[in-house]
Design a protein around this motif. Sequence first.
Motif, PDB file in Angstrom:
ATOM      1  N   PRO A  17     101.693   2.952  52.639  1.00 24.77           N
ATOM      2  CA  PRO A  17     100.425   2.253  52.406  1.00 24.77           C
ATOM      3  C   PRO A  17      99.936   1.575  53.691  1.00 24.77           C
ATOM      4  O   PRO A  17     100.751   1.123  54.504  1.00 24.77           O
ATOM      5  CB  PRO A  17     100.790   1.209  51.339  1.00 24.77           C
ATOM      6  N   SER A  51     102.286   0.480  45.058  1.00 26.93           N
ATOM      7  CA  SER A  51     101.342  -0.162  45.995  1.00 26.93           C
ATOM      8  C   SER A  51      99.918  -0.139  45.443  1.00 26.93           C
ATOM      9  O   SER A  51      98.958  -0.166  46.200  1.00 26.93           O
ATOM     10  CB  SER A  51     101.381   0.557  47.348  1.00 26.93           C
ATOM     11  N   ASN A  52      99.788  -0.051  44.125  1.00 24.10           N
ATOM     12  CA  ASN A  52      98.450  -0.008  43.537  1.00 24.10           C
ATOM     13  C   ASN A  52      98.248  -1.029  42.434  1.00 24.10           C
ATOM     14  O   ASN A  52      97.575  -0.770  41.437  1.00 24.10           O
ATOM     15  CB  ASN A  52      98.149   1.398  43.018  1.00 24.10           C
ATOM     16  N   ASP A  94      97.071  -5.333  45.235  1.00 17.52           N
ATOM     17  CA  ASP A  94      96.856  -4.380  46.330  1.00 17.52           C
ATOM     18  C   ASP A  94      95.382  -4.008  46.436  1.00 17.52           C
ATOM     19  O   ASP A  94      94.839  -3.925  47.534  1.00 17.52           O
ATOM     20  CB  ASP A  94      97.702  -3.116  46.114  1.00 17.52           C
ATOM     21  N   LEU A  95      94.752  -3.752  45.268  1.00 14.68           N
ATOM     22  CA  LEU A  95      93.323  -3.425  45.276  1.00 14.68           C
ATOM     23  C   LEU A  95      92.552  -4.583  45.901  1.00 14.68           C
ATOM     24  O   LEU A  95      91.664  -4.394  46.733  1.00 14.68           O
ATOM     25  CB  LEU A  95      92.809  -3.171  43.860  1.00 14.68           C
ATOM     26  N   ASP A 101     101.634  -2.828  38.461  1.00 14.05           N
ATOM     27  CA  ASP A 101     101.028  -1.603  38.982  1.00 14.05           C
ATOM     28  C   ASP A 101     101.034  -0.545  37.876  1.00 14.05           C
ATOM     29  O   ASP A 101     102.039   0.137  37.655  1.00 14.05           O
ATOM     30  CB  ASP A 101     101.850  -1.152  40.202  1.00 14.05           C
ATOM     31  N   THR A 113      99.407   2.256  37.706  1.00 17.41           N
ATOM     32  CA  THR A 113      99.518   3.640  38.207  1.00 17.41           C
ATOM     33  C   THR A 113     100.985   4.030  38.332  1.00 17.41           C
ATOM     34  O   THR A 113     101.375   5.146  38.011  1.00 17.41           O
ATOM     35  CB  THR A 113      98.904   3.761  39.632  1.00 17.41           C
TER      36      THR A 113
END
Lengths: 255, 319
Positions: free
Chosen positions: B15, B169-170, B174-175, B306, B308
């Motif tokens: 990332p 990492s989503n 993170d966003l 996260d 995702t």
Amino acid sequence: MKNLLLFFLISTLFISSCKKDAPVNLHPTGSVVFKFNNMVGDSALVLNNAKSYVNANNDTFTVQVFKYYISNVKFTKSDGTVFSEKESYHLIDAGDANRTQCTIANVPYGNYTSVSFMIGVDSARNCSGAQTGDLDPALGMFWMWDTGYIFAELVGTSPQDTATGLNHLFTYAIIGFKGQYNAIKSVGLNFFNDTVKVSPTTIPQINLKTDVSEWFKTPVNISIAAVPSTDLPNQTTLNFANNYADMFTIQSIRN
Amino acid sequence: MTIESADENIQLVIPDGWTTPPYNFSTNNLTNAGFILGRKLFYEKKLSADNSIACASCHQQQFAFSNQTHSVSAGVNGILGTRNAPALSNLVWQTNFMWNGGVNHIEVVPLSPITNHFEMNETLSNVINKLQNDLEYPALFEKAFGTTTVTSQLMLKAMAQFTGMLVSSNSKYDLYSRGETTLTESETNGLNLFSQKCSSCHPAPLFTNLEYMNFGLDSIFTDAGRAGITGLAADFGLFKVPSLRNVALSYPYMHDGRFATLVDVLEHYSRGIVHSSTLSSELNSVTPLSHSEKQDIISFLYTLTDNTFITDDRFKNPN
């Protein structure tokens, strides 16, 4: 045109396969065999309670397991040139007839005057992930919860060991590859008047004595009653490693 | 498109802004076939003595590869261990594993649970035999490594291809840090409080500094923690600072799973720190948190979930 191309292809194939079959041997090499005679003092080591021994502390003991790693083997010629074996890891196991000797291959022809090796496994290979060959963790010499190799292992029984219950089992697993309790030991053995002659006609054999009794003496006298087991990198473990650093002697060299 | 049908090999994507991980597959060629084999092994019950437990029994995807059933993990025959199964993510950035850091490489991690009496209680050679004599595995090893001969090395490399790819990492956080979303007022307050009080030990992006600390749980240590590895008196009661990614999903908390909720954790931080000679010095005098401060920190911790990651098809049970 097509045929010509085909001809070229075939001939290059032919040439390259030719090369493989008959390599131009610029550095001819042979092998050396190490034969380890595991002993306790002057007696041959017999495993599994068949024979009992006495150590420097006057403790009576038998041996059930005796294993150790020999690694980073190097041979030196009289002119000072050194041959270092690649991927040099050999597990010696007194309980396995196939593992009381090992062969060092790709040794350049020549006369060698000394050998050196490590007892144990260098620190890099203790933290490089999944290994194979003699370093395969399935061989039981890899510590899984505090990861790293067991450099040498001695398991047996002794009536002096009253701490571990009725079976009187003592277990010494020598580990530790970093810091003040680094238990990796280097061994250097001179051939003195003898030489190891690696040549097209001979595969020299070095007969070594590995003496279990050295574990218990010099520099530190260890009593089995006081130390029934060890399996952490600490002073006790290091004492064993310092003691056994001189457990190897050359008995004879056969060229 | 699934991994099975993909033309291109799976890749480790670092990332933006994260450091290069110490484990980057340079000595373990990452391929779809290797990853698929590693995933199958992660979900494989044959890795345990009575074929009843897989890695995934304790490390379940919907809980960010932790489990919520047991405070300390239950192994074969339901025998309880002494430690809580941590959530798994971003493992390639770690160089030491387990609560006491005793395992020094991602590839050798599976050896400990496979052979642990409290976990899978199996021997490595039995596992290799079972896989070698299985109808499917030799062909999968062939696809992944070009040989039908199962070795511990190849098994471990394959497993590291799966566990190493578990990158989270989503999360909403993170966003937010990529400027793709905004935080609520409570989450923003929580982030500020977190930066002041927690980030020294739990810094972004991993939310752990990967060090060992005494978080003030006890003064008498039934589990020596880091000292069990180093033997040092100064390390008694120190445990690896856990990542807080997906922490809302990975209850119960702490090495022994003693806290059921995040409220309990913040209550501990606020008023429950137990003093001892190895307590982290910054916890010597902690200003108690108000009720709303606790709420805000918890709101922030929820932004580390996260979705995702926990729904990623690539990580699902293939069977």
